[in-house]
Design an enzyme around this catalytic site. Structure first.
Site, PDB file in Angstrom:
ATOM      1  N   HIS A 156       0.819  -1.226   0.000  1.00  7.29           N
ATOM      2  CA  HIS A 156       0.000   0.000   0.000  1.00  7.29           C
ATOM      3  C   HIS A 156       0.843   1.261   0.000  1.00  7.29           C
ATOM      4  O   HIS A 156       0.323   2.346  -0.246  1.00  7.29           O
ATOM      5  CB  HIS A 156      -0.937  -0.014   1.211  1.00  7.29           C
ATOM      6  CG  HIS A 156      -2.037  -1.018   1.053  1.00  7.29           C
ATOM      7  ND1 HIS A 156      -3.298  -0.675   0.631  1.00  7.29           N
ATOM      8  CD2 HIS A 156      -2.035  -2.360   1.197  1.00  7.29           C
ATOM      9  CE1 HIS A 156      -4.034  -1.770   0.544  1.00  7.29           C
ATOM     10  NE2 HIS A 156      -3.301  -2.805   0.878  1.00  7.29           N
ATOM     11  N   ASP A 363       3.780   9.319  -0.867  1.00 13.98           N
ATOM     12  CA  ASP A 363       2.623   8.516  -0.457  1.00 13.98           C
ATOM     13  C   ASP A 363       2.379   7.434  -1.498  1.00 13.98           C
ATOM     14  O   ASP A 363       2.530   7.696  -2.695  1.00 13.98           O
ATOM     15  CB  ASP A 363       1.369   9.412  -0.360  1.00 13.98           C
ATOM     16  CG  ASP A 363       0.522   9.066   0.847  1.00 13.98           C
ATOM     17  OD1 ASP A 363       0.525   7.893   1.240  1.00 13.98           O
ATOM     18  OD2 ASP A 363      -0.136   9.984   1.394  1.00 13.98           O
TER      19      ASP A 363
END
Ligand code: F6P
Length: 455
Positions: A156, A363
């Site tokens: 992720h 991110d």
């Protein structure tokens, strides 16, 4: 039909729907899991003597099995290797990486414990889908215990180029562990290419197209960007505007614009740089003073990790400094809170905001960016300011993209957003909305499960 077995470090509480305050991963997956699924992971509890047998719970046909960690395991596995070595490394923050051999041993040991507890629950034909950086060695641990079924892994968070990964002492071991899966998924093509490059350079295995060929096995790498339940979130946002909470928020704004940021209090999110950018907006564009307030929600996170404690102290200081410098008796520029806000309330706050400020330094994806877009009223949408180093920037290129390290760029983008005519806001939002409604959580899950079935 094959049963899906999800394994993640955090497991959502049974029945927590999109209104709950669970993390992004749990929410994205939960909107998809079907009755019959088994979800296995850590209970979130640290106890003196963890039991070998998982604790079971049921919710809407899904079985949840969780195990506890001992204090030593929590320190070495969670605080240590996962969040003090891998997390900073994979967010390109080598200066924050702390590595100790005993932490890596603890990380391997907990993955072994996960495998011991999970194995007896697995059936022939199961599709095992493992999530995130805490559990990279799990496939190898399951295989060592005799499991021969299909196992996939999804990362992720970002993956890094070889020149960054090589700083991690057990880089080779981690890459070999990734190659014990059948499918390895990444948020973006850039992360996928970096993984293939690292596999080629560090393991000596052959890379053919997007597959790594190990001793007799093939590992397929895919890019599968995660999405949200856009329709559900948009519905919650529209409903939420009628609630007392959002009415009170509107009243407190007295016609001023709201800029909003919401995330975990984490150094990857670029909070000090953002505060500095906001201060520069108020200095360089003084006409925006009194016209905008920034609401920063930074939910406290990983409070046992020293870097997170230091960041919190820094933000307390910066927030006090900004408000001290710019506040007037009837206007406070920055509202900074470290409590968790329920997702239903967040959805309403996003909808009434003029600016969504999402500026992480790095991110994997960033689902807040997608939620902000889904929450907007298409007739009068807010503007998304997005870091070019969030995975979401690949899909959301019609946002105002900024380099989050440059506070002047943040200030200029905020000024542009505040001055942007309605027509341009609508045009940008329409394009962004299509992207968010196309790449949903369901699409993400289907794509991964199909790849795993085909393995
Ligand atoms: O984004 C990565 C992640 O580990 C998610 O899997 C999780 O939902 C979130 O961060 C929260 O972190 P933690 O489990 O350390 O509280």
């Amino acid at each position: 039909m094959a049963r899906l077995v999800i394994v993640s470090n955090r497991v959502p509480p049974p029945r927590a729907g999109s209104g709950a305050s669970a993390g992004g991963l749990a929410v994205a997956l939960q909107s998809f899991v079907e009755p019959g699924t088994l979800w296995f992971g850590w209970s979130g509890r640290v106890v003196d003597k963890p039991s070998d047998t998982p604790r079971m719970a049921e919710g809407q046909g899904v079985s949840y099995a969780t195990i506890d960690l001992s204090g030593v395991d929590y320190d070495r596995f969670y605080v240590g290797f996962a969040n003090s070595s891998l997390w900073p490394l994979l967010h390109f923050r080598l200066g924050l990486m702390r590595y100790r051999r005993e932490d890596f041993e603890g990380y391997l040991a907990v993955n072994g414990d996960f495998a011991d507890a999970l194995l007896p629950m697995l059936r022939e034909g199961d599709l095992v889908w493992v999530h995130d950086y805490h559990l990279i060695p799990l496939a190898a641990a399951l295989r060592a215990r005799g499991f021969t079924g299909r196992i996939g892994f999804f990362l992720h968070i970002p993956f890094v180029p070889a020149s960054v990964l090589e700083a991690l002492p057990p880089a080779y071991e981690l890459l070999c562990a990734l190659c014990a899966f059948d499918v390895v998924g990444f948020q973006t093509r850039t992360h996928l290419q970096d993984f293939l490059d690292c596999a080629r350079r560090f393991t000596g295995f052959t890379v053919e197209g997007e597959e790594v060929v190990t001793n007799g096995r093939r590992v397929r790498a895919i890019a599968d960007p995660i999405g949200i339940d856009a329709t559900g979130f948009a519905r919650v946002a529209a409903r939420s505007t009628g609630t007392a909470y959002i009415r009170r928020m509107r009243e407190s704004l007295v016609g001023r614009n709201l800029a909003i940021s919401a995330e975990r209090l984490d150094y990857s999110k670029g909070l000090p740089n953002r505060f500095e950018g906001f201060a520069r907006l108020l200095t360089r564009f003084p006409q925006q003073q009194r016209r905008v307030s920034l609401l920063q929600i930074a939910a406290r996170s990983r409070e046992d990790v020293a870097e997170y404690q230091a960041l919190r102290r820094e933000l307390d200081r910066l927030a006090g400094d900004i408000n001290g410098r710019f506040s007037q008796f009837d206007w406070m520029p920055l509202h900074y809170m470290t409590q968790t806000v329920a997702r239903t309330k967040l959805a309403g706050l996003f909808r009434i905001a003029r600016i969504g400020l999402v500026t992480p330094l790095r991110d994997g994806m960033n689902l807040v960016a997608k939620e902000f877009i889904a929450a907007q009223d298409p007739a009068d949408p807010g503007v998304l300011i997005l870091s070019r180093f969030a995975g979401a920037a690949e899909e959301l290129s019609d946002a105002l993209l900024v380099n989050p390290y440059d506070p002047d760029a943040i200030a200029e983008a905020m000024n542009t957003a505040l001055e942007m005519p309605l027509e341009e806001r609508q045009e940008r939002h329409a394009v962004l909305r299509r992207a968010v409604f196309d790449v949903t959580a369901a699409r993400y899950c289907n794509m991964f499960v199909d790849a795993l079935k085909a393995a």
